[in-house]
Enzyme design. Structure first.
Site, PDB file in Angstrom:
ATOM      1  CG  ASN A   9      22.451 119.607  42.178  1.00  0.00           C
ATOM      2  OD1 ASN A   9      21.610 120.311  41.614  1.00  0.00           O
ATOM      3  ND2 ASN A   9      23.159 120.030  43.219  1.00  0.00           N
ATOM      4  CD1 TRP A  10      21.074 117.596  35.881  1.00  0.00           C
ATOM      5  CD2 TRP A  10      19.144 118.271  34.957  1.00  0.00           C
ATOM      6  NE1 TRP A  10      20.556 116.533  35.174  1.00  0.00           N
ATOM      7  CE2 TRP A  10      19.369 116.917  34.601  1.00  0.00           C
ATOM      8  CE3 TRP A  10      17.987 118.888  34.486  1.00  0.00           C
ATOM      9  CZ2 TRP A  10      18.478 116.193  33.797  1.00  0.00           C
ATOM     10  CZ3 TRP A  10      17.098 118.179  33.695  1.00  0.00           C
ATOM     11  CH2 TRP A  10      17.348 116.848  33.350  1.00  0.00           C
ATOM     12  CE  LYS A  11      26.216 121.345  41.633  1.00  0.00           C
ATOM     13  NZ  LYS A  11      27.558 121.559  42.146  1.00  0.00           N
ATOM     14  CG  HIS A  95      24.249 121.223  47.257  1.00  0.00           C
ATOM     15  ND1 HIS A  95      25.282 122.104  47.026  1.00  0.00           N
ATOM     16  CD2 HIS A  95      24.502 120.135  46.485  1.00  0.00           C
ATOM     17  CE1 HIS A  95      26.106 121.566  46.136  1.00  0.00           C
ATOM     18  NE2 HIS A  95      25.658 120.381  45.788  1.00  0.00           N
ATOM     19  CD  GLU A  97      27.214 124.242  44.484  1.00  0.00           C
ATOM     20  OE1 GLU A  97      26.151 124.171  43.856  1.00  0.00           O
ATOM     21  OE2 GLU A  97      28.263 123.659  44.108  1.00  0.00           O
ATOM     22  CD  GLU A 182      27.207 116.658  47.283  1.00  0.00           C
ATOM     23  OE1 GLU A 182      27.320 116.175  46.149  1.00  0.00           O
ATOM     24  OE2 GLU A 182      26.645 117.738  47.507  1.00  0.00           O
ATOM     25  N   GLY A 188      32.832 120.222  42.117  1.00  0.00           N
ATOM     26  CA  GLY A 188      33.086 121.044  40.938  1.00  0.00           C
ATOM     27  C   GLY A 188      34.559 121.343  40.714  1.00  0.00           C
ATOM     28  CB  SER A 228      35.055 115.616  41.249  1.00  0.00           C
ATOM     29  OG  SER A 228      35.129 117.018  41.387  1.00  0.00           O
ATOM     30  N   GLY A 249      27.092 116.361  40.092  1.00  0.00           N
ATOM     31  CA  GLY A 249      26.849 117.675  39.505  1.00  0.00           C
ATOM     32  C   GLY A 249      27.214 117.667  38.034  1.00  0.00           C
ATOM     33  N   GLY A 250      28.418 118.125  37.739  1.00  0.00           N
ATOM     34  CA  GLY A 250      28.857 118.308  36.353  1.00  0.00           C
ATOM     35  C   GLY A 250      28.613 117.121  35.428  1.00  0.00           C
TER      36      GLY A 250
HETATM   37  C1  PEP Z   1      27.360 118.525  43.711  1.00  0.00           C
HETATM   38  O1  PEP Z   1      27.340 119.728  43.656  1.00  0.00           O
HETATM   39  O2  PEP Z   1      26.491 117.932  44.345  1.00  0.00           O
HETATM   40  C2  PEP Z   1      28.454 117.851  43.035  1.00  0.00           C
HETATM   41  C3  PEP Z   1      28.827 116.698  43.517  1.00  0.00           C
HETATM   42  O3  PEP Z   1      29.049 118.457  41.961  1.00  0.00           O
HETATM   43  P1  PEP Z   1      30.218 117.849  41.021  1.00  0.00           P
HETATM   44  O4  PEP Z   1      29.841 116.449  40.704  1.00  0.00           O
HETATM   45  O5  PEP Z   1      30.221 118.745  39.837  1.00  0.00           O
HETATM   46  O6  PEP Z   1      31.472 117.921  41.821  1.00  0.00           O
END
Ligand code: PEP
Length: 265
Positions: A9-11, A95, A97, A182, A188, A228, A249-250
């Site tokens: 997920n490049w957000k 999600h 967010e 999640e 994050g 994470s 994500g990251g």
């Molecule tokens: C996400 O937002 O779906 C996520 C898992 O982010 P991260 O891997 O950065 O925690």
């Protein structure tokens, strides 16, 4: 046998140019026979060029959100039909967010501004249903806040989110769904959920699907862990019986990091 599914997920992190460059680099690194299903979810404005760049590659293009109508007077919304026309075949709905539930506290001058992240179980359900009807693959995300975990309500929160998200969706569609567990406090933050606990909650989610439908549907649904995930914790997480992939994500923003996760599948 559930095939591992790793989605990035490049957000709101990459420009169109940067997204295309990242997609091309991933395409080259992954080749034609990846060890698992792989998806990337660029920002809306980059979906079309990223899909073009990924032509001929097994990488799936996903969107980060969608809407429950095909077209009309819905300023700023993007329907599954528009996403498909742009080259996306999967979509993430619910999600944390988009529900306004952040792992890292979102500071604004006026708390009212946070209402812009307005998803709830009903909107997630409407979006999931409509995207499925439009022929898209759907990842439904769920997860508890730290305060909910501390209050001992993790299982209840996650089960209620899943029950709400799946309302009215038949077993024949649910069996192809992907659910992303999640824990919000792990998103994050660099704080990953312990693999055994992530597996336990994914098991609770699977049992919820079995209770709502039947054993076969619960066994076929794929459940990703997200929060994470990095190359060095992916192996343990992806080795757990109820974890069928990762929503990342990251670590999906650098090909070497993302490939490190994929190569653990
Ligand atoms: C996400 O937002 O779906 C996520 C898992 O982010 P991260 O891997 O950065 O925690």
């Amino acid at each position: 046998m559930r095939r591992i599914f790793v989605a990035g997920n490049w957000k709101m992190n990459k420009t169109v140019e940067e997204s295309v460059a990242l997609a091309k680099e991933l395409k080259a690194a992954l080749g034609h026979n990846p060890p698992c299903d792989v998806a990337v979810a660029p920002t809306y404005v980059a979906i079309y060029p990223v899909a073009q760049a990924l032509e001929g590659s097994p990488v799936i293009v996903a969107a980060q959100n969608t809407f429950w109508k095909e077209s009309g007077a819905y300023t700023s919304q993007v329907s599954p039909q528009l996403l498909k026309a742009a080259g996306a075949s999967w979509v993430i709905v619910g999600h944390s967010e988009t529900r306004g539930r952040f792992g890292v506290e979102e500071k604004v001058e006026n708390e009212d501004a946070l209402k812009v992240f307005g998803d709830n179980d009903a909107s997630v359900n409407a979006k999931a249903k409509f995207a499925i009807a439009a022929g898209m693959g759907v990842i439904v995300a769920c997860g508890e806040l730290l305060s909910e975990r501390q209050a001992g309500t993790t299982d209840a929160v996650v089960s209620a989110q899943i029950e709400g998200a799946l309302k009215g969706i038949p077993a024949s569609d649910v069996k192809d769904l992907v659910i992303a567990y999640e824990p919000v406090w792990a998103i994050g933050t660099g704080e990953v959920c312990a693999a055994d606990e992530a597996d336990r909650v994914c098991g609770v989610i699977r049992d919820t699907v079995k209770k709502l439908y039947d054993d076969a549907t619960g066994e076929s649904v794929r459940i990703q862990y997200g929060g994470s995930v990095k190359a060095d914790n992916a192996k343990e997480l992806l080795g757990k019986p109820n974890i069928d992939g990762a929503l990342v994500g990251g670590a999906s923003l650098k090909v070497a990091d993302f490939m490190g996760i994929i190569n653990n599948a």
